[in-house]
Design an enzyme around this catalytic site. Sequence first.
Site, PDB file in Angstrom:
ATOM      1  N   CYS A   1       9.005 -15.834  21.452  1.00 53.60           N
ATOM      2  CA  CYS A   1       8.857 -17.125  22.125  1.00 53.60           C
ATOM      3  C   CYS A   1       9.566 -18.244  21.368  1.00 53.60           C
ATOM      4  CB  CYS A   1       7.384 -17.420  22.380  1.00 53.60           C
ATOM      5  SG  CYS A   1       7.151 -18.525  23.780  1.00 53.60           S
TER       6      CYS A   1
ATOM      7  N   GLU B   1       2.807  -9.612  21.594  1.00 49.70           N
ATOM      8  CA  GLU B   1       1.779  -9.440  20.557  1.00 49.70           C
ATOM      9  C   GLU B   1       0.360  -9.505  21.136  1.00 49.70           C
ATOM     10  OE1 GLU B   1       3.227 -12.287  21.136  1.00 49.70           O
ATOM     11  OE2 GLU B   1       1.611 -13.761  21.145  1.00 49.70           O
TER      12      GLU B   1
ATOM     13  N   HIS C   1       5.167 -12.940  25.234  1.00 48.63           N
ATOM     14  CA  HIS C   1       4.252 -12.675  24.120  1.00 48.63           C
ATOM     15  C   HIS C   1       3.707 -11.261  24.141  1.00 48.63           C
ATOM     16  CE1 HIS C   1       3.887 -16.724  22.414  1.00 48.63           C
ATOM     17  NE2 HIS C   1       4.289 -17.083  23.615  1.00 48.63           N
TER      18      HIS C   1
END
Length: 254
Positions: free
Chosen positions: A112, A222, A220
């Site tokens: 990001c 993660e 994202h």
Amino acid sequence: MHSGLVAIPADIRSFEGYTWHASPDQYIMAAVTGSNVLPLIVPALAEGGDVDMVLDRVDGVLISGSRTNVHPSLYGEAETENHGPFDPARDRLSLALIRRTIERGIPLLAICRGIQELNVALGGSLATEIQDLPGRMDHRKPVTEDRDTAFAIRHTIKVKEGSCLASIVGDGEVRVNSLHRQAISKLAPRLAVEAVAEDGTIEAVSVIGAPGFAIGVQWHPEYWVGSDMISDKIFKAFGDAVRARHIRSDQAAE
Ligand SMILES: N[C@@H](CCC(=O)NCCCC(=O)O)C(=O)O
């Protein structure tokens, strides 16, 4: 046993009457559980720091997202109220870390804000408030206090055939989350587009000529490590690259 050490540049935050060098837990835990590496948060010193002293001791670099934006002066544009908020210490550390990581061929995953810093570090520029641009979707975080809703998977991107990312997750359409107001505008010369959204927003890049893993993504992954196959594959591939470098480093030290 972790398979390697990974540097994560800190954000500067102020709360409880202190200034903190911090990184959100979701990046830390994705690195541990998704890549099996030990993350090391690097302080964002105002005067900069010796990034080679860090890179001599790690096997990979993970550049996290953040609500702050890269200062527009770093890509030749004037600051406006649409560009903030800022974190100049993060900018200084992250851009220096990215450049030296790429020069040294160390595995790099940029997420990001991280893909935006990667583009600026290599000579590209950013567009801000992209939802106001003609033909663009609204890529901003949904207005909600619920984190799972904020990071919900909600739009389709197309991974380019033959790309580095395609070798990890396959080419064609995949679905991702979206929490950003800025995006790549002028693509840096050393970057190759790896995936785009339906509105043309660049969603992933790789570093041309990088000897190993060097990928940036605008979404994202993660957040959904452990429950989303695309996220798991990205972090596993990053962990494999980190492990391979760690093994080579150990062998060289023998
Ligand atoms: N600030 C940049 C990058 C966005 C980003 O990294 N978002 C992660 C934080 C999400 C949140 O918790 O608000 C941009 O807006 O493009």
